[in-house]
Design a protein around this motif. Sequence first.
Motif, PDB file in Angstrom:
ATOM      1  N   VAL A 169      42.874  45.586 -57.581  1.00  0.00           N
ATOM      2  CA  VAL A 169      42.516  45.527 -56.164  1.00  0.00           C
ATOM      3  C   VAL A 169      42.102  44.108 -55.777  1.00  0.00           C
ATOM      4  O   VAL A 169      42.512  43.579 -54.748  1.00  0.00           O
ATOM      5  CB  VAL A 169      41.408  46.559 -55.846  1.00  0.00           C
ATOM      6  CG1 VAL A 169      40.832  46.331 -54.472  1.00  0.00           C
ATOM      7  CG2 VAL A 169      41.973  47.965 -55.956  1.00  0.00           C
ATOM      8  N   SER A 228      43.870  59.933 -60.970  1.00  0.00           N
ATOM      9  CA  SER A 228      43.811  59.046 -59.795  1.00  0.00           C
ATOM     10  C   SER A 228      45.012  58.112 -59.762  1.00  0.00           C
ATOM     11  O   SER A 228      45.599  57.861 -58.702  1.00  0.00           O
ATOM     12  CB  SER A 228      42.535  58.188 -59.828  1.00  0.00           C
ATOM     13  OG  SER A 228      41.412  58.958 -59.527  1.00  0.00           O
ATOM     14  N   GLY A 288      41.935  47.972 -47.322  1.00  0.00           N
ATOM     15  CA  GLY A 288      41.845  49.248 -46.623  1.00  0.00           C
ATOM     16  C   GLY A 288      43.125  49.586 -45.894  1.00  0.00           C
ATOM     17  O   GLY A 288      43.357  49.092 -44.779  1.00  0.00           O
ATOM     18  N   SER A 299      49.798  59.051 -47.859  1.00  0.00           N
ATOM     19  CA  SER A 299      51.200  58.764 -48.198  1.00  0.00           C
ATOM     20  C   SER A 299      51.962  58.176 -47.019  1.00  0.00           C
ATOM     21  O   SER A 299      52.960  57.485 -47.210  1.00  0.00           O
ATOM     22  CB  SER A 299      51.902  60.051 -48.651  1.00  0.00           C
ATOM     23  OG  SER A 299      51.284  60.566 -49.807  1.00  0.00           O
ATOM     24  N   LEU A 321      38.151  58.336 -62.577  1.00  0.00           N
ATOM     25  CA  LEU A 321      37.860  56.940 -62.236  1.00  0.00           C
ATOM     26  C   LEU A 321      36.391  56.767 -61.834  1.00  0.00           C
ATOM     27  O   LEU A 321      36.086  56.218 -60.777  1.00  0.00           O
ATOM     28  CB  LEU A 321      38.789  56.499 -61.100  1.00  0.00           C
ATOM     29  CG  LEU A 321      39.358  55.080 -61.231  1.00  0.00           C
ATOM     30  CD1 LEU A 321      40.367  55.009 -62.374  1.00  0.00           C
ATOM     31  CD2 LEU A 321      40.050  54.660 -59.970  1.00  0.00           C
ATOM     32  N   LEU A 364      60.778  59.935 -54.012  1.00  0.00           N
ATOM     33  CA  LEU A 364      61.508  59.793 -52.745  1.00  0.00           C
ATOM     34  C   LEU A 364      62.042  58.374 -52.547  1.00  0.00           C
ATOM     35  O   LEU A 364      63.119  58.184 -51.978  1.00  0.00           O
ATOM     36  CB  LEU A 364      60.608  60.206 -51.576  1.00  0.00           C
ATOM     37  CG  LEU A 364      60.256  61.702 -51.506  1.00  0.00           C
ATOM     38  CD1 LEU A 364      59.215  61.979 -50.434  1.00  0.00           C
ATOM     39  CD2 LEU A 364      61.508  62.544 -51.266  1.00  0.00           C
ATOM     40  N   ILE A 395      38.664  53.784 -50.641  1.00  0.00           N
ATOM     41  CA  ILE A 395      38.922  52.360 -50.815  1.00  0.00           C
ATOM     42  C   ILE A 395      38.179  51.813 -52.046  1.00  0.00           C
ATOM     43  O   ILE A 395      36.944  51.770 -52.073  1.00  0.00           O
ATOM     44  CB  ILE A 395      38.522  51.572 -49.541  1.00  0.00           C
ATOM     45  CG1 ILE A 395      39.205  52.184 -48.310  1.00  0.00           C
ATOM     46  CG2 ILE A 395      38.863  50.083 -49.708  1.00  0.00           C
ATOM     47  CD1 ILE A 395      40.723  52.295 -48.381  1.00  0.00           C
ATOM     48  N   THR A 396      38.953  51.407 -53.042  1.00  0.00           N
ATOM     49  CA  THR A 396      38.384  50.865 -54.283  1.00  0.00           C
ATOM     50  C   THR A 396      37.615  49.579 -53.977  1.00  0.00           C
ATOM     51  O   THR A 396      38.100  48.721 -53.227  1.00  0.00           O
ATOM     52  CB  THR A 396      39.514  50.576 -55.295  1.00  0.00           C
ATOM     53  OG1 THR A 396      40.232  51.785 -55.515  1.00  0.00           O
ATOM     54  CG2 THR A 396      38.955  50.056 -56.618  1.00  0.00           C
ATOM     55  N   THR A 428      51.937  58.345 -54.526  1.00  0.00           N
ATOM     56  CA  THR A 428      51.955  59.503 -55.437  1.00  0.00           C
ATOM     57  C   THR A 428      53.309  59.545 -56.150  1.00  0.00           C
ATOM     58  O   THR A 428      54.286  58.916 -55.720  1.00  0.00           O
ATOM     59  CB  THR A 428      51.778  60.811 -54.635  1.00  0.00           C
ATOM     60  OG1 THR A 428      52.897  60.944 -53.747  1.00  0.00           O
ATOM     61  CG2 THR A 428      50.472  60.805 -53.831  1.00  0.00           C
ATOM     62  N   THR A 435      48.004  59.436 -58.333  1.00  0.00           N
ATOM     63  CA  THR A 435      47.946  59.636 -56.871  1.00  0.00           C
ATOM     64  C   THR A 435      47.928  58.321 -56.101  1.00  0.00           C
ATOM     65  O   THR A 435      48.607  58.191 -55.078  1.00  0.00           O
ATOM     66  CB  THR A 435      46.685  60.466 -56.524  1.00  0.00           C
ATOM     67  OG1 THR A 435      46.898  61.802 -56.979  1.00  0.00           O
ATOM     68  CG2 THR A 435      46.403  60.476 -55.039  1.00  0.00           C
ATOM     69  N   TYR A 436      47.128  57.351 -56.591  1.00  0.00           N
ATOM     70  CA  TYR A 436      47.020  56.147 -55.754  1.00  0.00           C
ATOM     71  C   TYR A 436      48.208  55.211 -55.972  1.00  0.00           C
ATOM     72  O   TYR A 436      49.005  55.411 -56.881  1.00  0.00           O
ATOM     73  CB  TYR A 436      45.666  55.464 -55.901  1.00  0.00           C
ATOM     74  CG  TYR A 436      45.258  54.768 -57.184  1.00  0.00           C
ATOM     75  CD1 TYR A 436      46.150  54.130 -58.013  1.00  0.00           C
ATOM     76  CD2 TYR A 436      43.907  54.703 -57.520  1.00  0.00           C
ATOM     77  CE1 TYR A 436      45.728  53.447 -59.146  1.00  0.00           C
ATOM     78  CE2 TYR A 436      43.468  54.025 -58.663  1.00  0.00           C
ATOM     79  CZ  TYR A 436      44.393  53.400 -59.464  1.00  0.00           C
ATOM     80  OH  TYR A 436      43.985  52.728 -60.573  1.00  0.00           O
ATOM     81  N   GLU A 444      55.382  61.846 -56.030  1.00  0.00           N
ATOM     82  CA  GLU A 444      56.390  62.346 -55.085  1.00  0.00           C
ATOM     83  C   GLU A 444      56.926  61.209 -54.207  1.00  0.00           C
ATOM     84  O   GLU A 444      58.124  61.128 -53.934  1.00  0.00           O
ATOM     85  CB  GLU A 444      55.780  63.458 -54.212  1.00  0.00           C
ATOM     86  CG  GLU A 444      55.433  64.745 -54.960  1.00  0.00           C
ATOM     87  CD  GLU A 444      54.124  64.658 -55.763  1.00  0.00           C
ATOM     88  OE1 GLU A 444      53.373  63.673 -55.618  1.00  0.00           O
ATOM     89  OE2 GLU A 444      53.861  65.582 -56.549  1.00  0.00           O
ATOM     90  N   MET A 445      56.043  60.296 -53.771  1.00  0.00           N
ATOM     91  CA  MET A 445      56.497  59.166 -52.948  1.00  0.00           C
ATOM     92  C   MET A 445      57.460  58.278 -53.750  1.00  0.00           C
ATOM     93  O   MET A 445      58.465  57.785 -53.218  1.00  0.00           O
ATOM     94  CB  MET A 445      55.301  58.321 -52.487  1.00  0.00           C
ATOM     95  CG  MET A 445      54.459  58.975 -51.417  1.00  0.00           C
ATOM     96  SD  MET A 445      55.414  59.346 -49.926  1.00  0.00           S
ATOM     97  CE  MET A 445      55.513  61.120 -50.040  1.00  0.00           C
ATOM     98  N   THR A 477      44.649  53.200 -46.609  1.00  0.00           N
ATOM     99  CA  THR A 477      44.590  54.665 -46.492  1.00  0.00           C
ATOM    100  C   THR A 477      43.511  55.114 -45.508  1.00  0.00           C
ATOM    101  O   THR A 477      42.438  54.522 -45.441  1.00  0.00           O
ATOM    102  CB  THR A 477      44.275  55.268 -47.876  1.00  0.00           C
ATOM    103  OG1 THR A 477      45.256  54.814 -48.807  1.00  0.00           O
ATOM    104  CG2 THR A 477      44.266  56.787 -47.845  1.00  0.00           C
TER     105      THR A 477
END
Length: 374
Positions: free
Chosen positions: A85, A348, A120, A128, A195, A361, A153-154, A355, A351-352, A357-358, A122
């Motif tokens: 990050v 995590s 920042g 997504s 995390l 795609l 936000i990390t 994901t 997902t981050y 799935e993204m 999301t």
Amino acid sequence: MLDDDERDIQTTVREFAREHLRPTIAHSFESATLPREIAREFGRLGLLGMHLDGYGCAGTNAVSYGLACLELEAADSGFRSFVSVQGSLSMFSIHRYGSEEQKNEWLPRLAAGEAIGCFGLTEPDFGSNPAGMRTRARRDGTDWILTGTKMWITNGGSADIATVWAQTDDGVRGFLVPRGTPGFETRDIANKLSLRASITSELILDEVRLPASAQLPQANSLGAPLSCLNEARFGIVFGALGAARDSLETALEYARTREVFDRSLASFQLTQAKLADMTLELGKGMLLALRLGRLKDAGQLRPEQISLGKLNNVREAIGIARECRTILGASGITLEYSPLRHANNLESVLTYEGTSEMHQLSIGKALTGIGAFR
Ligand code: TGC
Ligand code: FAD
């Protein structure tokens, strides 16, 4: 397959992790803390923004950055997340899209770990699909007024400077919001099961007034934040394999010393089949990461190739961490051994930064030419 510089960097980070990160990680995970001093230690080692040039950054190649991510994540994904990050999202966004004034003000301090950054994008209702973001920046004379909420936000709660993406009448733009700006608050997210050695926060912007000079002048569309994601996703392609390697080493050592049915656990064919299959996937993932790293250093890496690497290596790493936990039996469920901590962290990571799935795609779109996101 590595040159001397790359090998040296990997060894240095591995040693640093052994001496300074591993001894306290179980405590940090349990207490859900990440000591702020870690930023300066990473800075002294040259890990922050290490693949960027100038402004106090180390200017290494992409493979070296990947190897550093791998060694950090072998200790804990929280450490790699911090470095991702700070370097790939906060610093990269300023380095690539900032003014000379913004670069000079922030990059040397961020590289040294004297300042902490966050990114920042999301929002509570748009993860997504960042195109739908509701955070809004409107003009008031030459100033900007920002209102909205960013979520997950990390480093948010510890950051001195936040890169915030907002919708304007002309499309998405990026802004640098320093801590302490009136109307800007952060709230840390508690009770995470994943995390834990990482700060994850909400950013709240309530009519935050910023001067025109706070806008990132080169960022003119949603493509700007998405290009920053490529940098961080690349680090994850390598990083996830660190968590997998550490899990596998832990399980192998345990299997050698644990006796079941009057024999070493390692002497059973079922155990060896698990170990062999995991070694196979770890090796394949490593070859993939190195190939993508060489393409990145040659300036030829495409976003869908990064998607392929992130999808495969995180998916395989979480599978390896879970399988390693089975080898440890009941001992695997406490913080004494790393695999379940890694598996939880990798939830995590799955997902981050997009994901699974993204990324499927993205690859699907590259193959067919048809976007199936919406
Ligand atoms: P779409 O129309 O496809 O794209 C909009 C514009 O962006 C360009 N673009 C990219 N450019 C560079 N790199 C990429 N990876 C890019 N993806 C898209 C695209 O060419 C277009 O440019 P232009 O010039 O035509 O305007 O946008 P879409 O709204 O259909 O969305 C596509 C999608 C779903 C792939 C994108 O929204 C996406 O990636 N979603 C996932 C969001 C995500 O990953 N968020 C991560 C937040 S940061 C984080 O999680 C940090 S975790 C901490 C850590 O890293 O350790
Ligand atoms: P959603 O988008 O709501 O998705 C929920 C589920 O639906 C997922 O399985 C998803 O794949 C699926 N889905 C969504 N759309 C489709 C579709 N079109 N087709 C099929 N399935 C679909 N963000 C930042 O900006 N900065 C950070 O520093 C940051 N750090 C993070 C740290 C942690 C620990 C975590 C957990 C998240 C962080 N994030 C950060 C946010 C992260 O990027 C998002 O969580 C992620 O992009 C997914 O968004 P979401 O959680 O809203 O899930």
